[in-house]
Design an enzyme around this catalytic site. Structure first.
Site: not given
Length: 779
Positions: A226, A153, A559
């Site tokens: 994220h 990520d 996600s």
């Protein structure tokens, strides 16, 4: 080898054409060179070479005429070498050099770099992991601490309380990873929770130029947020009082809070590049991760041209469970990514928690919506404010209606609540545009693409998101009333929403036209309005102009659903360390449920109609049942290779999957890929109408009580009769394998696929497989 049917070929051509355009548009060339991923046959390395790098360098030298005009050696062109999950390298080449390299001995495939995108508290409770009977699941076990999940990520924010390692045992001696240091990231930022942190940027820099270290950290530290959010969802330690501006207040914890995290930073401001992702997969397997969580996607390619598919095949061979996000391309059909059968492909669903808000019009009519706004500016619920919509009509939104940057005229907006259509630009950015133009509030209206799905955001001004139906009525009122007015009210957090779960409208859909016999997505997990840890360097809106900083943020996307499954897989792995990745996947799929909390079939947020397995896969994950599934459909690496033998791949294309050179196609699942021992059963009748009957075979492994008897039941179908033999499976020992066949006999060829299910039931367990029957149109 089986030939693909014309319909599949047609769709595959469309997909590949789109993907080719995508690749050409996204690949940035510097000095006429770009990055290629080169797959090599290690067994072909001549004896004079002592290591792979020497051999690879000689290959690159041979096609670049030893030295380029810039004086570069072969080594200068090589970005990475891959040697664990698969064998090969990433190198900078011109198109002509790449073509010459394809002709070299030992070169299996030369694939252009691909650019991938990110697929952007209550969930443990919603999934049943905080009920009293689940205490045994959370119970301390030494093995819990030994599971390491690799998260590919944007990095990690190590100071987050979600990565507190209090009470965790020492890092297992089998762990081979490390913590790389760099700007803002020191050795001490790793601990017994964050056991590894690495960065991969050579492919990114080769495509886009040097990373601007003023804008982002060239280290494992996460500036984007994220990666921190997904890592905390997988294995975050419990944090009491977690919330976003008071919303979703409670204890935030990951799905497997005692598992450890290794962060592999592969995504940067300009995207995530395949050469970096593949190096991270290769390194993660070498480091010793047991689970890989990859919330990324980059379009669909054939198996032999999909480098992530090839790399994860190697990871699976090494016993690593791989979970990937399905993508956010829904509700359009055939919008999936990451469809390889050895990958667990995860779609997104809602939970039973919401953040309600209301829009009250001057007519006194009230509409329900959602919002996470918490700011100083508040609109009085007892006062009405001017309302404006700058679009032309309620059914055909135009560019102005999307409230794009620079599109709003202050003379028409100042002091008013502005209606903005969802789409084109980020949702929160639309509110920023309204605010800059002098607007005092925003109503964000869904279009047909999103239907009635509501996603809450932490807006910069009072704002409420509403569904398409409500949006049309509100816009109609604003356009037809001379003095349209409204007010907005944000109501906080509520739980117990019905129906839930619901398939998220954005969640990518099947069918999987790469292989119609393999159902994708595999299953659903929570992916809407998920609270988890956040970076300390960016606002919850992700806008650089937003000064707010938070410890937790609420995000939506596949996600977010992917790490839920990765965490539950880690939990299962800790309980069953000898299970294969396929056994874990089977446990997740065969225990998934297909009814919501009103006991009705799962529905689709894009239209409130019942969803199908093309939307929800096998169903919604049920972690407690998945830990004890009773039976599993196991699949080994050789079985997956036999599946590939049915996919119309040439011997040279198959070679990219034969890291171990002894693989062959002597057994090919009776030339029917539907015979792969997959937990979902797909019968695909060819265009030839004379084919009336088809038999598929499955084998179940007993992982429950040693002595158990299971009886089968099958849902009825209009177009075919379905017969299972035998109708009872009697197991007498643990790990015993028993097989059965499913015969489909056509009654009448249906124009659309039919969906149903097959269930093996004992006194203690229920093992369900979705069934899809498809009749291809006659030629």
């Amino acid at each position: 080898m089986a030939n693909k049917n014309p319909l599949q070929k047609c769709f595959l051509f469309i997909i590949l054409s789109i993907n080719l355009i995508f690749l050409q548009a996204e690949t940035v060339q510097i000095s006429g060179k770009k990055t290629f991923v080169i797959h090599m046959d290690r067994s072909a390395m001549p004896s004079p070479y002592t290591n792979q790098l020497q051999w690879y360098s000689s290959k690159i030298n041979s096609v670049t005429q030893r030295k380029s005009q810039e004086g570069e050696e072969g080594n200068d062109r090589i970005l990475y070498t891959y040697q664990t999950a698969f064998h090969g390298l990433a190198a900078q080449l011109t198109e002509e050099e790449a073509e010459r390299l394809k002709e070299e001995d030992g070169v299996v495939a030369v694939i252009p770099e691909t650019r991938y995108e990110l697929h952007t508290t209550r969930s443990p409770t919603f999934l049943g992991l905080e009920r009293q009977e689940s205490e045994k699941v959370w119970a301390e076990r030494v093995t819990d601490h030994d599971v390491v999940v690799g998260v590919l990520d944007t990095g990690i924010w190590p100071e987050s309380e979600s990565f507190n390692d209090t009470g965790m045992s020492p890092v297992p001696s089998t762990w081979r990873g490390t913590c790389e240091t760099g700007k803002g990231f020191l050795k001490r930022n790793c601990n017994r929770k964050i056991v590894g942190a690495r960065v991969f940027y050579r492919g990114y820099e080769a495509a886009t130029g040097k990373i601007d270290e003023e804008l982002e950290y060239k280290s494992p530290r996460d500036k984007d947020g994220h990666g921190t959010h997904t890592a905390a969802t997988v294995a975050g330690s419990p944090v009491k009082g977690a919330n976003l501006f008071g919303f979703a207040y409670g204890t935030a914890r990951g799905m497997s809070p005692k598992a450890r995290v290794a962060a592999y930073k592969v995504c940067w401001v300009g995207g995530c590049f395949s050469s970096d992702i593949l190096s991270a997969v290769d390194q993660a397997v070498a480091d010793g991760v047991q689970v890989l969580s990859i919330s990324l996607g980059g379009g669909i390619s054939t198996y032999s041209r999909d480098s992530l598919s090839i790399a994860t095949f190697g990871a699976m061979e090494m016993g690593v469970f791989v979970s990937c996000s399905a993508g956010n391309g829904g509700p359009d059909p055939i919008s999936l990514t990451n469809v390889s059968p050895w990958i667990t492909t995860v779609g997104a669903s809602t939970m039973d928690r919401d953040f309600p808000a209301t829009v009250k019009l001057g007519t006194m009519r009230t509409f329900k919506g959602v919002s996470l706004y918490k700011g100083r500016a508040v609109l009085s619920k007892n006062k009405q404010y001017p309302l404006v919509y700058l679009g032309r009509n309620a059914s055909s939104p135009d560019p102005t209606s999307f409230c794009l940057d620079g599109a709003l005229d202050q003379r028409h907006v100042a002091g008013k609540i502005v209606i903005c259509d969802r789409g084109v630009s980020p949702r929160v950015q639309k509110g920023q545009v309204v605010k800059r133009a002098g607007g005092i509030g925003m109503i964000l209206t869904n279009t047909a693409t999103n239907g009635e799905e509501l996603v809450a955001d932490s807006h910069l001004l009072p704002a409420v998101a509403v569904g398409e139906k409500e949006g049309k009525l509100i816009k109609q009122y604003a356009m037809t009333s001379r003095k349209a007015t409204a007010t907005l009210e944000v109501l906080g957090t509520i739980i117990g929403i019905k129906p839930s779960p619901v398939v998220a409208a954005f969640s990518s859909r099947g069918p999987n036209f790469l292989s119609l016999e393999i159902l994708k997505p595999d299953l659903l997990a929570p992916g809407v309005n998920i609270l988890a840890a956040w970076t300390g360097d960016l606002a919850p809106s992700s806008l650089s102009s937003d000064p707010r900083r938070v410890k937790f943020n609420i995000l939506s996307g596949t996600s977010m659903s992917c790490p839920h499954v990765s965490g539950v897989a880690a939990l299962i792995r800790s309980r069953h360390p000898d299970w294969s990745p396929a056994a874990i996947k089977s446990a997740l799929m065969t225990t998934a449920y297909v009814h919501d909390n009103t006991l009705k079939p799962l529905t689709d947020a894009s239209g409130a109609a019942p969803s199908s397995p093309y939307d929800h896969g096998a169903g919604h994950i049920d972690p407690l049942k998945a830990i004890d599934p009773g039976l599993v459909y196991d699949i080994g690496p050789q079985d997956y290779f036999y599946f590939l033998c049915t996919q119309d791949l040439s011997p040279s294309q198959l070679k990219v999957f034969t890291k171990h050179s002894n693989r062959s196609c002597k057994h090919t699942l009776a030339k029917n890929p539907g015979n792969l021992n997959y937990p979902a059963i797909s019968a695909l009748f060819p265009e030839n109408t004379r084919v009336k009957s088809m038999t598929l075979r499955r084998t179940l492994t007993n992982v429950g009580p040693h002595i158990a008897s299971y009886k089968v039941s099958v849902s009825p179908f209009k177009g075919a009769s379905v017969t299972v033999q035998p109708k009872t499976l009697n197991f007498t020992t643990k790990h015993q394998k028993l097989s059965y066949t499913v015969t489909f006999t056509t009654r009448m060829r249906m124009k659309r696929p039919e969906f149903g299910g097959l269930v093996w039931k004992s006194t203690t367990h229920k093992v369900r497989s979705p069934i899809i029957i498809t009749w291809l149109p006659p030629l």
